[in-house]
Design an enzyme around this catalytic site. Structure first.
Site, short mmCIF file in Angstrom:
data_model
loop_
_atom_site.label_atom_id
_atom_site.label_comp_id
_atom_site.label_asym_id
_atom_site.label_seq_id
_atom_site.Cartn_x
_atom_site.Cartn_y
_atom_site.Cartn_z
CG HIS A 157 -1.69 -1.21 1.48
ND1 HIS A 157 -2.94 -1.46 0.99
CD2 HIS A 157 -1.33 -2.31 2.18
CE1 HIS A 157 -3.35 -2.66 1.39
NE2 HIS A 157 -2.37 -3.21 2.11
CB SER A 278 12.29 23.26 -15.10
OG SER A 278 11.56 24.46 -15.18
CE LYS A 284 11.28 20.31 -10.70
NZ LYS A 284 9.92 20.39 -11.20
CD GLU A 291 7.85 12.94 -15.17
OE1 GLU A 291 6.85 13.65 -15.24
OE2 GLU A 291 8.99 13.41 -15.03
#
Ligand code: ARG
Length: 462
Positions: A157, A278, A284, A291
């Site tokens: 979980h 970024s 970043k 992804e």
């Protein structure tokens, strides 16, 4: 204007819109290698059976080889207005060698021709994907070897559950890839039968020999029933399903990599080669690759559902709907190849932050189950009672702001006197991980055993 070399009874030139809807050359040109390979085998067989002359065969063979080279050299672009790759190659051949070229299509239809070309493409790429899976498994094994002692919170979980080691976690993905590999190889075997010689749907009155073509093209033998063969796209569905399942595994790993590379986890650091910045936030470092791998899983699933849907209502045998079979497969194959290559590189070059993983093991009382197991094994306490006693120990640790593994013997005995010396050592996270020595379990020894078994298995595949 379309050259209608394949339309004996259509008198008018096709409408532009029909051509746009109907022509598959813009995408099935990808099959030129398979189309030429299939035609060469077919022509060889026709000559061997005396259906065409030896001279015609020699001209056809040379013509096809020349066309192949023209395409490879970029001289023939396959951008004409022929309907599909089959018509394009045939008309090129006829332009080059004249009448002999017109004999190539004897005892053949585009229905068995496309079934052959597409199957050859799927079979070839099935094995390329399988090999890339093996390479990824080898990389997993390498990373695992270095990390059999690297503690990590095992989760259910997404909540801290029990201590495991990082190698064990990686070997879970290696196991998924093993099943994926087997699925691809099984599909290859199941579909390794030759469609050519089925003609339009019913076979042919010409004295062909399907065994000859099957053998020349590397198939086990000809397919059993031609009506099925020209309308069968199971092989395409299988590669789509196999890719979807594999990408689902890659997507799960990607999800973990996204989490692990975040500041909240910090378990791994992706190499700068595999992260992006970024455009506005200079600090970043984004995990775009995992992804995208996660995202691409959506599109391969779409391709699988599309073809299942195309096929579901079709009467026997060939229907033009089936021309819709190719683009999704090309797309899924391309996605699979790229995904496996980049995943391999990324896993190989990521940095494992053992310190961060170990630190995270101090959150969540990971060894609580070990205390309950101890009370059952050593003090003869029924499991449900042991479970409640352990609950009270966890509460005590919480009150003290400690992890269960940091409590002293006095602390433990204040909850239950039956807790004897030696328990403190058992509650250490590494001891807890190494206590799980059942087969397939997380202890370093058992993990090493899994690594060894899989290493042996990889060797057997090659
Ligand atoms: N381009 C067609 C396809 O991809 C080839 C088969 C055409 N057969 C036919 N009977 N029209 O399906």
């Amino acid at each position: 204007m379309s050259k209608k070399i394949a339309s004996a009874r259509i008198s008018q030139t096709s409408s532009k819109l029909l051509q746009e809807l109907n022509n598959s050359l813009p995408f099935d040109r990808l099959l030129y290698r398979e189309d030429i390979e299939g035609s060469r085998a077919h022509a060889f067989m026709l000559a061997e059976q005396g259906i065409i002359s030896q001279e015609d065969y020699e001209q056809i063979e040379q013509g096809l080889v020349d066309i192949y080279e023209e395409i490879e050299r970029g001289e023939y672009l396959l951008d004409g207005d022929e309907e599909d790759i089959h018509m394009a190659i045939e008309s090129r051949l006829t332009d080059k060698i004249g009448d002999a070229g017109k004999r190539l299509h004897t005892a053949r239809s585009r229905n068995d021709q496309v079934a052959l070309d597409f199957r050859l493409y799927v079979q070839k790429n099935t094995m390329v994907i399988a090999e890339l899976l093996l390479q990824n498994i080898e990389t997993f094994i390498q990373v695992a070897h270095k990390n059999i002692d690297t503690l990590l919170p095992g989760m259910t979980h997404l909540q801290h559950a029990q201590p495991i080691n990082f190698a064990y976690h990686i070997m879970a993905y290696a196991s998924m890839f093993k099943r994926d590999y087997e699925r691809f190889v099984n599909s290859y075997e199941r579909n390794n039968y030759s469609p050519i010689g089925c003609a339009a749907l019913a076979g042919t009155p010409h004295p062909i020999n399907r065994k000859t073509t099957a053998e020349r093209l590397g198939f086990k033998e000809p397919t059993l029933n031609c009506l099925d063969t020209v309308s069968d796209r199971d092989f395409a569905l299988e590669i789509l399903f196999n890719i979807s399942t594999m990408m689902m595994h890659i997507s799960r790993l990607s999800e973990e990599l996204v989490l692990w590379s975040s500041s909240e986890f910090g378990f791994v650091q992706l190499s700068d080669k595999h992260a992006t910045g970024s455009s506005i936030m200079p600090q970043k470092k984004n995990p775009d690759i995992p992804e995208l791998l996660r995202g691409k899983t959506g599109r391969v699933n779409g391709n699988l559902i599309s073809l299942l849907t195309v096929m579901k209502g079709l009467t026997l045998a060939y229907n033009k709907d089936m021309q819709e079979d190719k683009e999704g497969v090309f797309d899924s194959v391309k996605t699979a190849l790229l995904s496996l290559k980049i995943l391999n590189e990324m896993i190989d070059e990521m940095q494992v932050r053992e310190d961060k993983m170990q630190e995270a093991c101090m959150i969540g009382h990971l060894s609580a189950t070990d205390l309950a197991d101890y009370l059952v094994k050593e003090a003869g306490i029924p499991f449900r009672d042991a479970y409640h006693i352990t609950g009270s120990v966890v509460n005590l640790a919480e009150d003290k702001g400690l992890d269960i593994s940091e409590l002293s013997l006095e602390d433990l005995q204040s909850v239950d006197e039956r807790i004897a010396e030696g328990v403190v050592a058992l509650l250490d996270n590494r001891a807890s991980m190494n206590a799980r020595q059942s087969e397939g379990g997380t202890s370093s020894i058992r993990t090493l055993e899994q690594i060894d078994k899989l290493t042996q298995w990889v060797k057997l595949q090659r």
